[in-house]
Motif scaffolding. Structure first.
Motif, PDB file in Angstrom:
ATOM      1  N   CYS A  35      -4.007  -6.648 -10.723  1.00  0.00           N
ATOM      2  CA  CYS A  35      -2.985  -6.266 -11.709  1.00  0.00           C
ATOM      3  C   CYS A  35      -1.901  -7.329 -11.746  1.00  0.00           C
ATOM      4  CB  CYS A  35      -2.361  -4.926 -11.346  1.00  0.00           C
ATOM      5  SG  CYS A  35      -3.499  -3.531 -11.470  1.00  0.00           S
ATOM      6  N   SER A  36      -1.629  -7.861 -12.923  1.00  0.00           N
ATOM      7  CA  SER A  36      -0.577  -8.872 -13.056  1.00  0.00           C
ATOM      8  C   SER A  36       0.737  -8.224 -13.464  1.00  0.00           C
ATOM      9  CB  SER A  36      -0.980  -9.918 -14.090  1.00  0.00           C
ATOM     10  OG  SER A  36      -1.098  -9.323 -15.371  1.00  0.00           O
ATOM     11  N   HIS A  37       1.837  -8.917 -13.115  1.00  0.00           N
ATOM     12  CA  HIS A  37       3.186  -8.388 -13.352  1.00  0.00           C
ATOM     13  C   HIS A  37       4.064  -9.496 -13.924  1.00  0.00           C
ATOM     14  CE1 HIS A  37       2.389  -4.615 -11.201  1.00  0.00           C
ATOM     15  NE2 HIS A  37       1.536  -5.371 -10.540  1.00  0.00           N
ATOM     16  N   PRO A  38       4.948  -9.151 -14.878  1.00  0.00           N
ATOM     17  CA  PRO A  38       5.779 -10.176 -15.510  1.00  0.00           C
ATOM     18  C   PRO A  38       6.641 -10.978 -14.543  1.00  0.00           C
ATOM     19  CG  PRO A  38       5.783  -8.191 -16.829  1.00  0.00           C
ATOM     20  CD  PRO A  38       5.058  -7.858 -15.555  1.00  0.00           C
ATOM     21  N   ALA A  39       7.265 -10.319 -13.585  1.00  0.00           N
ATOM     22  CA  ALA A  39       8.150 -11.042 -12.658  1.00  0.00           C
ATOM     23  C   ALA A  39       8.570 -10.109 -11.537  1.00  0.00           C
ATOM     24  CB  ALA A  39       9.393 -11.566 -13.397  1.00  0.00           C
ATOM     25  N   ASP A  40       9.043 -10.711 -10.431  1.00  0.00           N
ATOM     26  CA  ASP A  40       9.590  -9.922  -9.325  1.00  0.00           C
ATOM     27  C   ASP A  40      10.947  -9.328  -9.733  1.00  0.00           C
ATOM     28  OD1 ASP A  40       7.430 -11.107  -8.142  1.00  0.00           O
ATOM     29  OD2 ASP A  40       8.508 -11.842  -6.391  1.00  0.00           O
ATOM     30  N   TYR A  41      11.334  -8.297  -9.022  1.00  0.00           N
ATOM     31  CA  TYR A  41      12.630  -7.647  -9.231  1.00  0.00           C
ATOM     32  C   TYR A  41      12.814  -7.184 -10.682  1.00  0.00           C
ATOM     33  CZ  TYR A  41      13.658  -9.835  -4.711  1.00  0.00           C
ATOM     34  OH  TYR A  41      13.622 -10.235  -3.393  1.00  0.00           O
ATOM     35  N   THR A  42      11.745  -6.707 -11.277  1.00  0.00           N
ATOM     36  CA  THR A  42      11.830  -6.136 -12.622  1.00  0.00           C
ATOM     37  C   THR A  42      11.525  -4.643 -12.520  1.00  0.00           C
ATOM     38  OG1 THR A  42       9.549  -6.864 -12.997  1.00  0.00           O
ATOM     39  CG2 THR A  42      11.311  -8.242 -13.896  1.00  0.00           C
ATOM     40  N   PRO A  43      12.151  -3.830 -13.383  1.00  0.00           N
ATOM     41  CA  PRO A  43      12.111  -2.381 -13.173  1.00  0.00           C
ATOM     42  C   PRO A  43      10.731  -1.744 -13.294  1.00  0.00           C
ATOM     43  CG  PRO A  43      13.226  -2.926 -15.232  1.00  0.00           C
ATOM     44  CD  PRO A  43      13.043  -4.207 -14.493  1.00  0.00           C
ATOM     45  N   VAL A  44      10.012  -2.022 -14.391  1.00  0.00           N
ATOM     46  CA  VAL A  44       8.714  -1.375 -14.588  1.00  0.00           C
ATOM     47  C   VAL A  44       7.728  -1.795 -13.507  1.00  0.00           C
ATOM     48  CG1 VAL A  44       6.768  -1.062 -16.164  1.00  0.00           C
ATOM     49  CG2 VAL A  44       9.092  -1.143 -17.075  1.00  0.00           C
ATOM     50  N   CYS A  45       7.728  -3.091 -13.170  1.00  0.00           N
ATOM     51  CA  CYS A  45       6.820  -3.595 -12.133  1.00  0.00           C
ATOM     52  C   CYS A  45       7.074  -2.917 -10.790  1.00  0.00           C
ATOM     53  CB  CYS A  45       6.995  -5.099 -11.956  1.00  0.00           C
ATOM     54  SG  CYS A  45       6.652  -6.062 -13.427  1.00  0.00           S
ATOM     55  N   THR A  46       8.324  -2.688 -10.475  1.00  0.00           N
ATOM     56  CA  THR A  46       8.663  -2.054  -9.201  1.00  0.00           C
ATOM     57  C   THR A  46       8.061  -0.658  -9.126  1.00  0.00           C
ATOM     58  OG1 THR A  46      10.707  -3.340  -9.051  1.00  0.00           O
ATOM     59  CG2 THR A  46      10.575  -1.346  -7.708  1.00  0.00           C
ATOM     60  N   THR A  47       8.130   0.099 -10.230  1.00  0.00           N
ATOM     61  CA  THR A  47       7.527   1.431 -10.234  1.00  0.00           C
ATOM     62  C   THR A  47       6.010   1.338 -10.130  1.00  0.00           C
ATOM     63  OG1 THR A  47       7.372   1.581 -12.673  1.00  0.00           O
ATOM     64  CG2 THR A  47       9.429   2.335 -11.636  1.00  0.00           C
ATOM     65  N   GLU A  48       5.422   0.339 -10.767  1.00  0.00           N
ATOM     66  CA  GLU A  48       3.962   0.197 -10.740  1.00  0.00           C
ATOM     67  C   GLU A  48       3.453  -0.149  -9.338  1.00  0.00           C
ATOM     68  OE1 GLU A  48       2.388  -1.179 -15.053  1.00  0.00           O
ATOM     69  OE2 GLU A  48       3.299  -2.761 -13.847  1.00  0.00           O
ATOM     70  N   LEU A  49       4.083  -1.122  -8.706  1.00  0.00           N
ATOM     71  CA  LEU A  49       3.625  -1.516  -7.371  1.00  0.00           C
ATOM     72  C   LEU A  49       3.862  -0.392  -6.363  1.00  0.00           C
ATOM     73  CD1 LEU A  49       4.509  -5.298  -7.078  1.00  0.00           C
ATOM     74  CD2 LEU A  49       2.316  -4.237  -7.504  1.00  0.00           C
ATOM     75  N   GLY A  50       4.920   0.372  -6.570  1.00  0.00           N
ATOM     76  CA  GLY A  50       5.130   1.540  -5.723  1.00  0.00           C
ATOM     77  C   GLY A  50       4.006   2.551  -5.881  1.00  0.00           C
ATOM     78  N   ARG A  51       3.589   2.768  -7.099  1.00  0.00           N
ATOM     79  CA  ARG A  51       2.480   3.696  -7.367  1.00  0.00           C
ATOM     80  C   ARG A  51       1.176   3.167  -6.777  1.00  0.00           C
ATOM     81  NH1 ARG A  51       0.630   8.701  -7.895  1.00  0.00           N
ATOM     82  NH2 ARG A  51      -0.770   9.048  -9.658  1.00  0.00           N
ATOM     83  N   MET A  52       0.929   1.858  -6.898  1.00  0.00           N
ATOM     84  CA  MET A  52      -0.262   1.261  -6.297  1.00  0.00           C
ATOM     85  C   MET A  52      -0.270   1.471  -4.783  1.00  0.00           C
ATOM     86  SD  MET A  52      -0.780  -2.363  -8.326  1.00  0.00           S
ATOM     87  CE  MET A  52      -2.045  -2.979  -7.212  1.00  0.00           C
ATOM     88  N   ALA A  53       0.891   1.306  -4.177  1.00  0.00           N
ATOM     89  CA  ALA A  53       0.983   1.484  -2.725  1.00  0.00           C
ATOM     90  C   ALA A  53       0.673   2.922  -2.331  1.00  0.00           C
ATOM     91  CB  ALA A  53       2.366   1.077  -2.234  1.00  0.00           C
ATOM     92  N   LYS A  54       1.201   3.872  -3.086  1.00  0.00           N
ATOM     93  CA  LYS A  54       0.951   5.280  -2.793  1.00  0.00           C
ATOM     94  C   LYS A  54      -0.527   5.635  -2.972  1.00  0.00           C
ATOM     95  CE  LYS A  54       4.971   7.310  -1.828  1.00  0.00           C
ATOM     96  NZ  LYS A  54       5.201   8.015  -0.528  1.00  0.00           N
ATOM     97  N   LEU A  55      -1.181   4.988  -3.926  1.00  0.00           N
ATOM     98  CA  LEU A  55      -2.580   5.295  -4.224  1.00  0.00           C
ATOM     99  C   LEU A  55      -3.562   4.457  -3.411  1.00  0.00           C
ATOM    100  CD1 LEU A  55      -2.476   5.686  -8.115  1.00  0.00           C
ATOM    101  CD2 LEU A  55      -2.880   7.497  -6.439  1.00  0.00           C
ATOM    102  N   ALA A  56      -3.063   3.595  -2.545  1.00  0.00           N
ATOM    103  CA  ALA A  56      -3.953   2.706  -1.776  1.00  0.00           C
ATOM    104  C   ALA A  56      -5.091   3.460  -1.088  1.00  0.00           C
ATOM    105  CB  ALA A  56      -3.143   1.907  -0.763  1.00  0.00           C
ATOM    106  N   PRO A  57      -4.845   4.649  -0.472  1.00  0.00           N
ATOM    107  CA  PRO A  57      -5.970   5.371   0.150  1.00  0.00           C
ATOM    108  C   PRO A  57      -7.058   5.777  -0.853  1.00  0.00           C
ATOM    109  CG  PRO A  57      -3.866   6.205   0.969  1.00  0.00           C
ATOM    110  CD  PRO A  57      -3.558   5.310  -0.194  1.00  0.00           C
ATOM    111  N   GLU A  58      -6.657   6.098  -2.094  1.00  0.00           N
ATOM    112  CA  GLU A  58      -7.641   6.465  -3.110  1.00  0.00           C
ATOM    113  C   GLU A  58      -8.522   5.279  -3.479  1.00  0.00           C
ATOM    114  OE1 GLU A  58      -8.389   9.450  -4.458  1.00  0.00           O
ATOM    115  OE2 GLU A  58      -6.993  10.282  -2.988  1.00  0.00           O
ATOM    116  N   PHE A  59      -7.923   4.109  -3.592  1.00  0.00           N
ATOM    117  CA  PHE A  59      -8.719   2.914  -3.891  1.00  0.00           C
ATOM    118  C   PHE A  59      -9.639   2.575  -2.717  1.00  0.00           C
ATOM    119  CE2 PHE A  59      -5.183   2.275  -6.920  1.00  0.00           C
ATOM    120  CZ  PHE A  59      -5.924   2.070  -8.072  1.00  0.00           C
ATOM    121  N   LYS A  60      -9.130   2.725  -1.509  1.00  0.00           N
ATOM    122  CA  LYS A  60      -9.944   2.428  -0.324  1.00  0.00           C
ATOM    123  C   LYS A  60     -11.160   3.346  -0.259  1.00  0.00           C
ATOM    124  CE  LYS A  60      -9.630   1.626   4.657  1.00  0.00           C
ATOM    125  NZ  LYS A  60      -8.741   1.618   5.849  1.00  0.00           N
ATOM    126  N   LYS A  61     -10.985   4.630  -0.602  1.00  0.00           N
ATOM    127  CA  LYS A  61     -12.103   5.575  -0.609  1.00  0.00           C
ATOM    128  C   LYS A  61     -13.212   5.116  -1.549  1.00  0.00           C
ATOM    129  CE  LYS A  61     -10.241   9.528  -1.653  1.00  0.00           C
ATOM    130  NZ  LYS A  61      -9.971  10.980  -1.876  1.00  0.00           N
TER     131      LYS A  61
END
Length: 222
Positions: A35-61
């Motif tokens: 997943c690509s992101h426009p830039a660091d320290y940007t609002p939408v990207c921060t929410t997306e990467l947070g969601r990816m982190a929370k879902l990491a176990p689902e992707f691992k499964k």
């Protein structure tokens, strides 16, 4: 430039928050989600990467390795990680459960067709769009979705699509609209009536249509 479905995904080398990687070696025999992101320290990207982190176990499964890309440096990525973890309530955690690629020169963004010409930074350079790439263990592109920089991704949908891709890669079925894992699938049109019984022991049901054509054939998920 860009990449289309079925193409071998570029075996790029890049610096990441987990060190330098060669993409195919990093992927190994797993599926991959980039997943690509426009830039660091940007609002939408921060929410997306947070969601990816929370879902990491689902992707691992699902045997999916996840990786992000942003146009800033590895040092910036490490600093941004603290904000992302604070956003999801994991302030004591130092790392994310996936690497972030540094693409400061936008080389990968150009190679993979990920630039959004309508969204630019303060220097006037185009930002990276929100690209989603799913890569199979055979290193070919299985799915691509391109969101504009202003629209955050739906990771529940991405997981749903991966479920469909992994199922249809090994079973002779397709998944209908809004399908979710465990629901009925559709028999592929090129499967003859003679083969249906052998391939689908759970049986099928056919939707009656005005045309009398028997192409809407449903079967329980194999």
């Amino acid at each position: 430039m860009g990449i289309t479905l079925g193409d071998v995904f570029p075996n790029f080398e890049a610096d990441t928050t987990a060190g330098r990687i060669k993409f195919h070696d990093w992927l190994g025999n797993s599926w991959g989600l980039l997943c690509s992101h426009p830039a660091d320290y940007t609002p939408v990207c921060t929410t997306e990467l947070g969601r990816m982190a929370k879902l990491a176990p689902e992707f691992k499964k699902r045997n999916v390795k996840i990786i992000a890309l942003s146009i800033d440096s590895v040092q910036d990525h490490h600093g941004w990680t603290k904000d992302i973890n604070a956003y999801i309530g994991e302030s004591s955690v130092q790392n994310l459960p996936f690497p972030i690629i540094a693409d400061e020169k936008r080389e990968l963004a150009v190679q993979l067709g990920m630039l959004d010409p309508s969204e630019r930074n303060k220097e006037g350079l185009p930002l990276t769009a929100r690209a989603v790439f799913v890569i199979g263990p055979d290193k070919t592109l299985k799915l691509s979705i391109l969101y504009p920089a202003t629209t955050g991704r739906n990771f529940d949908e991405i997981l749903r699509v991966i479920d469909s891709l992994q199922l249809t890669a090994c079973k002779k079925v397709a998944t209908p609209v809004d399908w979710k894992a465990g629901e009925d699938c559709m028999v592929l049109p090129n499967i003859s009536e003679e083969d249906v019984t052998k391939l689908f022991p759970k049986g099928i049901h056919i939707k009656a249509l005005p045309s009398s054509k028997k192409y809407l054939r449903f079967t329980p998920q194999p």
